[in-house]
Design a protein around this motif. Structure first.
Motif, PDB file in Angstrom:
ATOM      1  N   ASP A 192       0.832  -1.210   0.000  1.00 12.30           N
ATOM      2  CA  ASP A 192       0.000   0.000   0.000  1.00 12.30           C
ATOM      3  C   ASP A 192       0.866   1.261   0.000  1.00 12.30           C
ATOM      4  N   VAL A 197      -1.459   3.849  -1.917  1.00 14.97           N
ATOM      5  CA  VAL A 197      -2.853   3.632  -1.509  1.00 14.97           C
ATOM      6  C   VAL A 197      -3.125   4.405  -0.223  1.00 14.97           C
ATOM      7  N   ILE A 200      -8.488   2.575   2.170  1.00 11.05           N
ATOM      8  CA  ILE A 200      -8.455   1.122   2.281  1.00 11.05           C
ATOM      9  C   ILE A 200      -9.834   0.590   2.652  1.00 11.05           C
TER      10      ILE A 200
END
Length: 289
Positions: A192, A197, A200
């Motif tokens: 991630d 990212v 989530i």
């Protein structure tokens, strides 16, 4: 504000089922609501259960569910050449080495049977913490020392802050397994961070993992992850009120497609499992608040 990026992160260890489809559709709905892009990240380090047909099934399911991916592999060849976790193994090793150098981990020889014998809850409560077992000994797991963990901050999708303690089910969690491979908690976090990212989406059964990975990010000084937003959706339960599972033979999207089911019929079936009157994707979107 930074561009939001969420991810769909299946494991190619079986054919995807209705629970996976629901999670993917929720992720799509949240991405649309918050203007996020979607990354496809396939978690394939478990090579014992890995099969190429399961990877292909991921692409087929995303197409069937009408989910467009903004980043990530487009096909099986692209996955092998550029996107497999094998290509990021060096990043996992760097993280493990930092934890070792900073004395954040300890070696553990306990089997699941022994853990159950030590405590009837089945949770690991730090039996090997003070045993000073060498980290280099063969067939030991590396566990993160969570004994002195403070309150851990988690931000939800509306940027509200939640304060949590390390739950018992992830206390002293494994970061390197006995086979010397990095654990899910570590690889998920590193991936991630690597891809950027910051939104989530997971099932409620992985709320503990979100806490564990946020704490692990603190230990690795990965401040970016601590700014991530989280959304934990409800779980689909099978006839025995257990979470749907590939290994339990839960109804696969592949089989439903072969039976001639349309996307809306699959969504209706998801609604039946959840006890909600879903008829199409818009009905799932309406549940996101």
């Amino acid at each position: 504000m930074n561009q939001l990026l969420t991810r769909i992160a299946p494991t190619p260890s079986g054919y995807l089922h209705l629970g996976n489809a629901y999670s993917f559709l929720v992720t799509k709905a949240i991405a649309e609501k918050f203007g996020a892009k979607i990354l496809l990240r396939i978690d394939d380090l478990d090579r014992d259960r890995f099969r190429e047909e399961y990877v292909q099934d991921i692409f087929d399911c995303l197409e069937f569910l009408e989910i467009n991916i903004d980043q990530g592999p487009r096909n099986l060849q692209d996955f092998h050449q550029e996107w497999s976790q094998i290509h990021r193994f060096g990043l996992y090793e760097q993280a493990l080495d930092k934890l070792r150098v900073d004395k954040k981990v300890f070696a553990c020889t306990c089997s699941r049977k022994k853990i159950s014998q030590l405590d009837s809850s089945g949770y690991y409560l730090g039996h090997c913490l003070d045993r000073k077992i060498p980290l280099q000994r063969p067939e030991v797991a590396w566990r993160l020392d969570t004994l002195d963990a403070d309150l851990i901050k988690l931000k939800d999708i509306h940027e509200r802050m939640h304060f949590e303690v390390i739950p018992e089910d992830v206390a002293f969690f494994v970061v390197r397994k006995k086979d010397r491979l990095p654990s899910y908690q570590l690889t998920s976090l590193i991936d991630d961070i690597h891809f950027g990212v910051n939104l989530i989406v997971r099932g409620k059964d992985l709320y503990s993992s979100s806490i564990a990975q946020t704490y692990l990010a603190e230990q690795l000084n990965l401040a970016d992850f601590q700014e991530s937003r989280f959304f934990h959706h409800e779980l689909m339960k099978g006839p025995k009120k257990k979470k749907l599972s590939k290994t339990d033979g839960a109804t696969s999207i592949k089989q439903l497609k072969e039976d001639g089911k349309s996307l809306n019929q699959v969504i209706e079936l998801i609604g039946d499992y959840l006890g909600k009157p879903f008829q199409n994707y818009d009905d799932i979107k309406k549940t996101i608040s």
